[in-house]
Design a protein around this motif. Structure first.
Motif, mmCIF file in Angstrom:
data_model
loop_
_atom_site.group_PDB
_atom_site.id
_atom_site.type_symbol
_atom_site.label_atom_id
_atom_site.label_comp_id
_atom_site.label_asym_id
_atom_site.label_seq_id
_atom_site.Cartn_x
_atom_site.Cartn_y
_atom_site.Cartn_z
ATOM 1 N N ARG A 46 0.809 -1.223 0.000
ATOM 2 C CA ARG A 46 0.000 0.000 0.000
ATOM 3 C C ARG A 46 0.839 1.269 0.000
ATOM 4 N NH1 ARG A 46 -2.724 -2.780 4.224
ATOM 5 N NH2 ARG A 46 -1.740 -1.334 5.688
ATOM 6 N N SER A 47 2.167 1.147 -0.081
ATOM 7 C CA SER A 47 3.043 2.309 0.034
ATOM 8 C C SER A 47 2.842 3.254 -1.140
ATOM 9 C CB SER A 47 4.498 1.857 0.117
ATOM 10 O OG SER A 47 4.888 1.222 -1.083
ATOM 11 N N LEU A 98 3.830 15.271 6.091
ATOM 12 C CA LEU A 98 2.562 15.072 5.390
ATOM 13 C C LEU A 98 1.829 13.890 6.013
ATOM 14 C CD1 LEU A 98 0.862 16.131 2.984
ATOM 15 C CD2 LEU A 98 1.907 14.327 1.599
ATOM 16 N N GLY A 99 0.789 14.181 6.746
ATOM 17 C CA GLY A 99 0.056 13.127 7.439
ATOM 18 C C GLY A 99 -0.972 12.453 6.554
ATOM 19 N N GLU A 100 -1.649 11.454 7.133
ATOM 20 C CA GLU A 100 -2.602 10.661 6.379
ATOM 21 C C GLU A 100 -3.773 11.500 5.880
ATOM 22 O OE1 GLU A 100 -3.649 7.356 4.424
ATOM 23 O OE2 GLU A 100 -1.862 7.549 5.695
ATOM 24 N N LEU A 136 -5.098 15.221 -0.935
ATOM 25 C CA LEU A 136 -4.435 15.382 -2.236
ATOM 26 C C LEU A 136 -4.974 14.391 -3.263
ATOM 27 C CD1 LEU A 136 -0.747 15.939 -1.032
ATOM 28 C CD2 LEU A 136 -2.111 17.568 -2.367
ATOM 29 N N ILE A 137 -5.079 13.117 -2.850
ATOM 30 C CA ILE A 137 -5.555 12.090 -3.774
ATOM 31 C C ILE A 137 -7.001 12.363 -4.173
ATOM 32 C CG2 ILE A 137 -6.006 9.631 -4.045
ATOM 33 C CD1 ILE A 137 -3.056 10.412 -4.099
ATOM 34 N N GLY A 188 -4.598 5.806 -5.839
ATOM 35 C CA GLY A 188 -3.823 6.651 -4.945
ATOM 36 C C GLY A 188 -2.981 5.901 -3.979
ATOM 37 N N GLY A 189 -2.922 4.569 -4.061
ATOM 38 C CA GLY A 189 -2.167 3.818 -3.066
ATOM 39 C C GLY A 189 -0.782 3.473 -3.486
ATOM 40 N N ALA A 190 -0.485 3.441 -4.772
ATOM 41 C CA ALA A 190 0.833 3.061 -5.225
ATOM 42 C C ALA A 190 1.125 3.784 -6.511
ATOM 43 C CB ALA A 190 0.917 1.546 -5.434
#
Length: 697
Positions: free
Chosen positions: A617-618, A627-629, A635-636, A694-696
């Motif tokens: 999931r990086s 930049l937090g979750e 952004l995504i 948006g996960g990779a």
């Protein structure tokens, strides 16, 4: 230990027809009973090379001293004879289920002149109708109390009944109309038996008839202006409905079925049964067993069916039996069940719908029962004390190992290699002192090197803690002319009790969260690596044990015992020994070592899976400092994908709420540094893959 070839029958002696065979030991005791479609083929399998046999089967054939068999006509007869002999001889190598508690039943003693409703436990008696089992006796009493309004069957003991008959006065239930008082002749024996049979019919699931009849009588009484009688009938119908509500409808088609689920590990199995009658769960039962023979899930199911229905007849065997795996000879088992019921029985695995959902519930109950059983066994102080003493005796330790640490390596084809350390004190898990490690010294798959690294890192921390707390002994100055090490360098550790030879200064990298050693007080003891174990257990055989011992030797530690537990044959390996220590199968010491090993494996694989999932999931945004979750998700959500975010300008990134120019510049720089050099291609179709998630990237 007997040699199986000494009692092996010649192939021509064994018939090739169905039958049942018995293995006996040197004292003529039956130690195993089995059945076969073809006796010649099945029995011959036990006399192959011992190395090819399952460890439990090998133990059985080397314990036995003779084998004999009985020929039968059909596989169904073989199944019945096998059950009869297992019950008669109680063989030590056969799977035998035992109730994990004594479940109460609601019983109706139809074998008496005046049948009685009561709570019963233990073995079933002939002529008694049973319903349940129930989880608690109070649940039975609540149900009976509601139903006695409609079916006032006798519930008193024989002594109370005889005393009432002698005095001519019924008990309190007789005065409040919750007993028909056959003791004083208010009803005849025939009328009372009819009440008892109606009670049994209602409990068996035939509920609609009685409720409709009561409602019809109620309406008729109301029309005839017998309002008191109508009110009483109304209350009776409500009482029956409340009794029905105590067991919720789980299968809408009024199914009569038993659902059987199995939870198992290498050593034990737990079995749960839900009894569904008329679409409602009427009872639940659980068994546990030691897997003393080489048996899979289908074999466990077959043994359970034999034990569950071996003494049953008629409606006690349901129309459907739903199982997680079908027995090896499904046709014979189904025919055997049909003969016991007197009609066709469906034996199958539920595939869809409500029955599959209910089977999942039964499976969860089985898993919980297995875990509870293991916890109860492990928590028994006497058992734990005996287990520690057996370990000390088997490994040649001076004292019982009150603190045991176990290590396991986990990876997926060489990726995400991690290790676990679990701690057991006084035979119980001390989860607050569990630790996890990432393998840092090399890349790839090498369990031996990984074990060496983990043991070295853990005990370097131990030496560092000893130095920090000032528990090192000052080395003595060597006499003039004497050889040996000089004074310890500043900051270098000196000798400590139980540590011999040169001790390298612990050179450590920065502690990661997985290797946290900072003290955290909660029960008066700091949670760190300062406490050495008396025994180190590694998951593996000779190579892993040798690696662990070599790591301790390199640190000069010689007062900590090391052993390994090999999973395949459950053998205990010691350093420098060519042969393993084999603990008895019934040894509590072996059980404790297995539980420690299994816990280390569980802890390691849980960490490894979490680490792998995190890597999958990086995202390149993970490397942006600060930049937090929440802002990553913003952004995504704003741009739709990492690809579109990478194409955005700094000004466009600044338009996202919460993103300043400095952060936008950091995001743009991080994405630019991880931009793909070439488009990803699906090798199966030749299609160019788009970056649309948006996960990779």
């Amino acid at each position: 230990m007997a040699d199986p070839s000494s009692y092996r029958p010649s192939p021509g002696q064994i018939p090739d027809s169905p039958g049942v065979y018995k293995f006996r030991d040197e004292h003529r005791r039956v130690i195993y009973v089995g059945k076969a479609k073809n006796l010649r083929q099945r029995v011959a399998n036990y006399f192959q090379d011992l190395a090819n046999l399952h460890p439990r089967t090998r133990t059985m054939v080397t314990t036995a001293a003779s084998v004999e068999w009985t020929v039968v006509s059909t596989e169904v007869e073989a199944l019945q004879l096998e059950y009869t002999w297992i019950k008669e001889f109680d063989p030590r190598f056969n799977v035998k289920y035992r109730d994990d508690k004594s479940y109460p039943y609601l019983a109706v003693t139809l074998n008496e002149e005046f049948p009685r409703v009561q709570v019963m436990r233990g073995a079933k008696k002939k002529g008694v109708r049973y319903f349940g089992p129930y989880g608690h006796a109070w649940a039975i009493r609540e149900t009976v109390d509601l139903m006695l309004r409609v079916f006032p069957v006798r519930t008193c003991s024989a002594g109370v009944f005889k005393n009432a008959a002698r005095t001519g006065r019924p008990c309190l239930l007789g005065y409040i109309d919750k007993c028909s008082a056959p003791c004083v002749g208010r009803v005849t024996p025939e009328e009372h038996r009819e009440l008892a049979e109606d009670f049994c019919d209602f409990m068996a699931g035939r509920t609609g008839t009685y409720i409709r009849r009561l409602e019809k009588d109620m309406m008729q009484a109301a029309e005839e202006m017998e309002y008191e009688r109508a009110a009483r009938l109304r209350d009776d119908a409500e009482a029956l409905k409340r009794a029905m509500e105590k067991s919720a409808v789980v299968l809408a088609d009024a199914t009569d079925a038993d659902l059987i689920a199995v939870a198992e590990d290498e050593l034990e199995a737990a079995l749960q049964i839900f009894h569904v009658r008329g679409g409602r769960v009427r009872g639940q039962r659980g068994w546990v067993t030691d897997k003393v023979e080489a048996v899979d899930t289908s074999g466990l199911v077959e043994h359970a069916l034999q034990q569950l229905y071996g003494e049953e007849r008629g409606d006690a065997v349901p129309k459907e039996v739903l199982v997680p795996a079908l027995p090896e000879d499904t046709e014979a088992v189904s025919q055997w069940l049909a003969e016991r019921r007197g009609s066709q029985v469906s034996l199958r695995i539920p595939q869809r719908g409500d029955k599959k959902d209910l089977m999942a519930t039964v499976q969860r109950n089985a898993q919980q029962a297995l875990g509870l059983h293991k916890t109860k066994r492990a928590s028994d102080l006497t058992t734990r004390s005996r287990a520690l003493e057996e370990i000390a005796e088997a490994l040649g330790l001076d004292t019982a190992p009150l603190r045991i640490e176990c290590y396991d390596i986990s990876h997926l084809q060489g990726d995400d290699v991690v290790a676990s350390m679990v701690v057991f004190e006084d035979g119980l898990a001390r989860k607050s002192e569990y630790r996890r490690f990432q393998i840092k010294g090399f890349e790839g798959q090498d369990d031996v090197r990984s074990m060496h690294e983990v043991i070295g890192r853990r005990f370097k921390r131990y030496l560092q803690e000893k130095e920090r707390t000032g528990e090192w002994e000052e080395p003595q100055e060597p006499a003039p002319g004497a050889t040996g090490p000089g004074p310890a360098a500043p900051g270098a550790p000196g000798p400590t009790p139980g540590v011999t030879g040169p001790v390298p200064a612990p050179v450590l990298t920065a502690a990661s969260p997985a290797d946290e050693i900072e003290p955290r007080e909660d029960d008066g003891r700091p949670k760190r690596f300062a406490y050495p174990p008396q025994l180190v257990v590694v998951d593996g055989g000779q190579p892993q044990v040798a690696a662990a011992k070599r790591a301790l030797d390199e640190l000069g530690i010689d007062d900590i015992a090391v052993c390994g537990l090999a999973k395949r044959l459950e053998e205990v390996w010691l350093p420098d020994d060519d042969d393993p220590v084999v603990l008895p199968r019934s040894s509590e010491g072996l059980y404790l070592l297995q539980r420690v090993r299994d816990e280390a494996h569980r802890f390691a694989i849980t960490y490894q899976r979490a680490k792998r999932a995190k890597r999958i999931r990086s995202s390149p945004l993970d490397d942006v400092a600060g930049l937090g979750e929440t802002r990553k998700q913003a952004l995504i959500k704003h741009f739709g994908s990492v690809k579109k975010l990478r194409q955005a300008t700094i000004e466009e990134i600044c338009e996202v709420p919460g993103i300043g120019r400095r952060t936008a510049e950091s995001v743009a720089a991080a994405l630019a540094s991880t931009a793909p050099t070439a488009p990803a291609v699906n090798t199966a179709t030749g299609e160019i893959m788009e970056e649309d998630d948006g996960g990779a990237s």
